[in-house]
Design a protein around this motif. Structure first.
Motif, PDB file in Angstrom:
ATOM      1  N   HIS A   1      -2.432  -4.224  15.530  1.00  0.00           N
ATOM      2  CA  HIS A   1      -1.885  -4.384  16.871  1.00  0.00           C
ATOM      3  C   HIS A   1      -0.927  -3.242  17.207  1.00  0.00           C
ATOM      4  N   GLN A   2       0.165  -3.132  16.448  1.00  0.00           N
ATOM      5  CA  GLN A   2       1.131  -2.069  16.739  1.00  0.00           C
ATOM      6  C   GLN A   2       1.657  -1.396  15.485  1.00  0.00           C
ATOM      7  N   GLY A   3       0.964  -1.575  14.371  1.00  0.00           N
ATOM      8  CA  GLY A   3       1.297  -0.819  13.170  1.00  0.00           C
ATOM      9  C   GLY A   3       2.370  -1.382  12.277  1.00  0.00           C
ATOM     10  N   CYS A   4       2.868  -2.576  12.544  1.00  0.00           N
ATOM     11  CA  CYS A   4       3.827  -3.186  11.623  1.00  0.00           C
ATOM     12  C   CYS A   4       3.109  -3.486  10.309  1.00  0.00           C
ATOM     13  N   GLN A   5       3.861  -3.510   9.227  1.00  0.00           N
ATOM     14  CA  GLN A   5       3.241  -3.916   7.968  1.00  0.00           C
ATOM     15  C   GLN A   5       3.160  -5.443   7.968  1.00  0.00           C
ATOM     16  N   VAL A   6       2.011  -5.976   7.497  1.00  0.00           N
ATOM     17  CA  VAL A   6       1.877  -7.426   7.419  1.00  0.00           C
ATOM     18  C   VAL A   6       2.974  -7.960   6.511  1.00  0.00           C
ATOM     19  N   THR A   7       3.368  -9.197   6.735  1.00  0.00           N
ATOM     20  CA  THR A   7       4.570  -9.718   6.093  1.00  0.00           C
ATOM     21  C   THR A   7       4.349 -10.862   5.123  1.00  0.00           C
ATOM     22  N   GLU A   8       3.203 -11.531   5.207  1.00  0.00           N
ATOM     23  CA  GLU A   8       3.011 -12.718   4.386  1.00  0.00           C
ATOM     24  C   GLU A   8       1.517 -13.018   4.268  1.00  0.00           C
ATOM     25  N   VAL A   9       1.153 -13.619   3.135  1.00  0.00           N
ATOM     26  CA  VAL A   9      -0.216 -14.097   2.975  1.00  0.00           C
ATOM     27  C   VAL A   9      -0.143 -15.587   2.710  1.00  0.00           C
ATOM     28  N   THR A  10      -0.760 -16.344   3.606  1.00  0.00           N
ATOM     29  CA  THR A  10      -0.862 -17.794   3.452  1.00  0.00           C
ATOM     30  C   THR A  10      -2.357 -18.093   3.391  1.00  0.00           C
ATOM     31  N   GLU A  11      -2.859 -18.885   4.306  1.00  0.00           N
ATOM     32  CA  GLU A  11      -4.313 -19.054   4.428  1.00  0.00           C
ATOM     33  C   GLU A  11      -4.905 -17.856   5.152  1.00  0.00           C
ATOM     34  N   THR A  12      -4.026 -17.042   5.735  1.00  0.00           N
ATOM     35  CA  THR A  12      -4.383 -15.809   6.434  1.00  0.00           C
ATOM     36  C   THR A  12      -3.392 -14.720   6.035  1.00  0.00           C
ATOM     37  N   ILE A  13      -3.716 -13.488   6.418  1.00  0.00           N
ATOM     38  CA  ILE A  13      -2.792 -12.362   6.255  1.00  0.00           C
ATOM     39  C   ILE A  13      -2.007 -12.297   7.557  1.00  0.00           C
ATOM     40  N   ASP A  14      -0.704 -12.483   7.480  1.00  0.00           N
ATOM     41  CA  ASP A  14       0.100 -12.658   8.681  1.00  0.00           C
ATOM     42  C   ASP A  14       1.014 -11.468   8.955  1.00  0.00           C
TER      43      ASP A  14
END
Length: 149
Positions: free
Chosen positions: A97-110
């Motif tokens: 979306h805007q290049g932030c690093q993903v922050t958490e993995v739950t049932e999805t990569i968030d």
């Protein structure tokens, strides 16, 4: 005695200019800092953190990746998932979306920046404003070691 309309307009313009300039500095400086890679020792000419680790780099042990979840490796800018037992996937950890690093993995990569979420299996967006999937990173699994190819 009141000031002429021209003097008042000049004073307002100056005040607006000063406030606008201060607002730009107050907002712009943190944004410029946030755009930095934070990786001063990589020697990367681009300075971006979107580069995958060098080929042949072992990034994890299979035991470190939970089944039905995953782990983010911020220094390598990679997220490794294990959607089903023994199936490992890796993706660039930069939100599309805007290049932030993903922050958490739950049932999805968030991604906490704007609420995007991505599939553990193929990196496809499942929620939020992101429209494009996370870029797949090629890995190999040998014994209990996960290596970037």
């Amino acid at each position: 005695m009141s000031a002429s309309p021209d003097a008042h307009a000049h004073r307002c313009l100056s005040r607006r200019t000063a406030i606008g300039g201060a607002a730009c500095l107050g907002i712009g400086a943190p944004l410029l800092v946030a755009c930095g890679s934070g990786d001063s020792g990589s020697g990367s000419a681009s300075g971006g953190s979107s580069e995958a680790p060098a080929a042949g780099t072992a990034i994890a042990a299979t035991a470190d990746i939970p089944v039905g979840g995953g782990v983010i490796f911020p220094d390598e800018n990679v997220v490794v998932t294990q959607p089903t037992e023994g199936e490992f996937k890796a993706f660039n950890a930069e939100c599309t979306h805007q290049g932030c690093q993903v922050t958490e993995v739950t049932e999805t990569i968030d991604c906490a920046c704007h609420g995007s979420a991505f599939s553990l299996t193929d990196g496809a967006p499942t929620a939020g404003p992101a429209q494009d999937p996370l870029a797949e990173v090629e890995i190999s699994v040998s014994g209990d070691e996960i290596t970037v190819v």
